[in-house]
Design a protein around this motif. Sequence first.
Motif, PDB file in Angstrom:
ATOM      1  N   PRO A 140     -20.703  27.868 -24.017  1.00 23.05           N
ATOM      2  CA  PRO A 140     -22.126  28.151 -24.237  1.00 23.05           C
ATOM      3  C   PRO A 140     -22.571  27.799 -25.657  1.00 23.05           C
ATOM      4  CG  PRO A 140     -21.057  29.973 -23.124  1.00 23.05           C
ATOM      5  CD  PRO A 140     -19.971  29.045 -23.567  1.00 23.05           C
ATOM      6  N   LEU A 141     -23.856  27.469 -25.764  1.00 26.44           N
ATOM      7  CA  LEU A 141     -24.410  27.021 -27.042  1.00 26.44           C
ATOM      8  C   LEU A 141     -25.796  27.596 -27.246  1.00 26.44           C
ATOM      9  CD1 LEU A 141     -24.444  25.002 -29.494  1.00 26.44           C
ATOM     10  CD2 LEU A 141     -25.481  23.356 -27.904  1.00 26.44           C
ATOM     11  N   GLY A 142     -26.093  27.966 -28.503  1.00 28.75           N
ATOM     12  CA  GLY A 142     -27.440  28.381 -28.859  1.00 28.75           C
ATOM     13  C   GLY A 142     -27.875  27.683 -30.134  1.00 28.75           C
ATOM     14  N   TYR A 143     -29.155  27.304 -30.208  1.00 29.58           N
ATOM     15  CA  TYR A 143     -29.719  26.713 -31.426  1.00 29.58           C
ATOM     16  C   TYR A 143     -31.095  27.335 -31.602  1.00 29.58           C
ATOM     17  CZ  TYR A 143     -30.789  23.193 -34.978  1.00 29.58           C
ATOM     18  OH  TYR A 143     -31.101  22.575 -36.160  1.00 29.58           O
TER      19      TYR A 143
ATOM     20  N   VAL B 160     -36.905  22.241 -28.595  1.00 29.74           N
ATOM     21  CA  VAL B 160     -37.122  21.573 -27.319  1.00 29.74           C
ATOM     22  C   VAL B 160     -38.399  20.742 -27.354  1.00 29.74           C
ATOM     23  CG1 VAL B 160     -37.619  21.939 -24.865  1.00 29.74           C
ATOM     24  CG2 VAL B 160     -35.860  23.303 -26.004  1.00 29.74           C
ATOM     25  N   ALA B 161     -39.464  21.310 -27.909  1.00 26.18           N
ATOM     26  CA  ALA B 161     -40.739  20.591 -27.963  1.00 26.18           C
ATOM     27  C   ALA B 161     -40.600  19.288 -28.734  1.00 26.18           C
ATOM     28  CB  ALA B 161     -41.808  21.475 -28.605  1.00 26.18           C
TER      29      ALA B 161
ATOM     30  N   ALA C 169     -39.326  21.307 -19.947  1.00 24.45           N
ATOM     31  CA  ALA C 169     -39.249  21.984 -21.248  1.00 24.45           C
ATOM     32  C   ALA C 169     -38.696  23.394 -21.087  1.00 24.45           C
ATOM     33  CB  ALA C 169     -40.629  22.024 -21.893  1.00 24.45           C
ATOM     34  N   LEU C 170     -39.118  24.087 -20.044  1.00 25.11           N
ATOM     35  CA  LEU C 170     -38.630  25.447 -19.809  1.00 25.11           C
ATOM     36  C   LEU C 170     -37.168  25.439 -19.382  1.00 25.11           C
ATOM     37  CD1 LEU C 170     -41.788  26.868 -17.991  1.00 25.11           C
ATOM     38  CD2 LEU C 170     -41.030  27.359 -20.330  1.00 25.11           C
ATOM     39  N   ILE C 171     -36.771  24.438 -18.601  1.00 20.11           N
ATOM     40  CA  ILE C 171     -35.352  24.285 -18.248  1.00 20.11           C
ATOM     41  C   ILE C 171     -34.524  24.111 -19.513  1.00 20.11           C
ATOM     42  CG2 ILE C 171     -33.667  22.713 -17.203  1.00 20.11           C
ATOM     43  CD1 ILE C 171     -35.713  22.127 -15.024  1.00 20.11           C
ATOM     44  N   ALA C 172     -35.000  23.248 -20.398  1.00 23.08           N
ATOM     45  CA  ALA C 172     -34.260  22.949 -21.621  1.00 23.08           C
ATOM     46  C   ALA C 172     -34.148  24.147 -22.539  1.00 23.08           C
ATOM     47  CB  ALA C 172     -34.920  21.786 -22.358  1.00 23.08           C
ATOM     48  N   GLU C 173     -35.067  25.104 -22.403  1.00 17.68           N
ATOM     49  CA  GLU C 173     -34.968  26.341 -23.182  1.00 17.68           C
ATOM     50  C   GLU C 173     -33.942  27.294 -22.593  1.00 17.68           C
ATOM     51  OE1 GLU C 173     -38.782  28.187 -23.710  1.00 17.68           O
ATOM     52  OE2 GLU C 173     -39.728  26.297 -24.292  1.00 17.68           O
ATOM     53  N   GLY C 174     -33.408  26.947 -21.418  1.00 17.73           N
ATOM     54  CA  GLY C 174     -32.394  27.779 -20.800  1.00 17.73           C
ATOM     55  C   GLY C 174     -32.945  28.808 -19.841  1.00 17.73           C
ATOM     56  N   LYS C 175     -34.219  28.662 -19.442  1.00 15.29           N
ATOM     57  CA  LYS C 175     -34.831  29.640 -18.548  1.00 15.29           C
ATOM     58  C   LYS C 175     -34.361  29.435 -17.111  1.00 15.29           C
ATOM     59  CE  LYS C 175     -39.030  30.439 -21.259  1.00 15.29           C
ATOM     60  NZ  LYS C 175     -38.571  31.768 -21.690  1.00 15.29           N
ATOM     61  N   SER C 176     -34.205  30.523 -16.398  1.00 18.04           N
ATOM     62  CA  SER C 176     -33.813  30.475 -14.992  1.00 18.04           C
ATOM     63  C   SER C 176     -35.009  30.062 -14.140  1.00 18.04           C
ATOM     64  CB  SER C 176     -33.326  31.849 -14.532  1.00 18.04           C
ATOM     65  OG  SER C 176     -34.404  32.784 -14.560  1.00 18.04           O
TER      66      SER C 176
ATOM     67  N   ARG D 251     -27.517  22.014 -16.280  1.00 20.19           N
ATOM     68  CA  ARG D 251     -28.791  21.304 -16.155  1.00 20.19           C
ATOM     69  C   ARG D 251     -29.466  21.151 -17.510  1.00 20.19           C
ATOM     70  NH1 ARG D 251     -32.852  25.216 -12.715  1.00 20.19           N
ATOM     71  NH2 ARG D 251     -33.152  26.852 -14.265  1.00 20.19           N
ATOM     72  N   VAL D 252     -29.312  22.135 -18.385  1.00 22.55           N
ATOM     73  CA  VAL D 252     -29.841  21.976 -19.742  1.00 22.55           C
ATOM     74  C   VAL D 252     -29.124  20.844 -20.454  1.00 22.55           C
ATOM     75  CG1 VAL D 252     -30.007  23.055 -22.017  1.00 22.55           C
ATOM     76  CG2 VAL D 252     -30.628  24.346 -19.989  1.00 22.55           C
TER      77      VAL D 252
END
Length: 228
Positions: free
Chosen positions: A103-106, A137-138, A162-169, A206-207
């Motif tokens: 897992p990764l967070g930025y 992401v933006a 964009a919401l997918i890339a933020e990690g949202k379900s 997917r992200v």
Amino acid sequence: MRILICEDSVLLREGLVRLLEDAGHTVVAALPDVTDLDETVDATDPELCILDVRLPPTFVDEGIRAALSLRKRLPQLPLLVLSQYVEERYASDLIIAQGSAGPLGYLLKDRVADVSEFIESVARIASGSTVLDPEVVAQLLTRRNQDDRMQSLTERERTVLALIAEGKSNQAIAATLFLSEASVEKHITAIFQKLGLEPDESGNRRVLATIAHLSNAGLNGPQTGTNR
């Protein structure tokens, strides 16, 4: 969760220690620089490492280089990188190196001020998700015009991406856009078909697939950090 922090700012470092311990986590080490990082990681066996992008002595890229080194040496170790600014190049370097790693967070440091959001992000990373700051992401998505496949996406699909890339379900995306989950699933299927990517129910995969695609669309060159 056992957490190691590497942050040069005394106030932020001690603030992170307090926030995380109040949330029930154990901070196994809080380092001011990367000098003893590898040895401390080996000795304390953390379940998450939090690193600042810019650390002593040059305050340029020590933190991100340390993160990349940890990613190579301990690929399944969850990482959360904190940055003062939107650093497109550094975000791209870390994401491109992600592959099938852990897992990764930025996140931008301003997110720490929202305690509940920050603690939630830590929990999501610990559970296996990739969490990217919406502003990062933006900026990555503004590069979409460099790839004809991105041009084929509708505005709604770009918003969902964009919401997918933020990690949202899927459920979170549906709530954000006031759509049914079935509609969100249809948009996601269309997105991956247009990008030539196989749909995947794993939020992490997917992200990574989405951002890797964007990175390959021309994000590998040096970029200038943008002040918030």
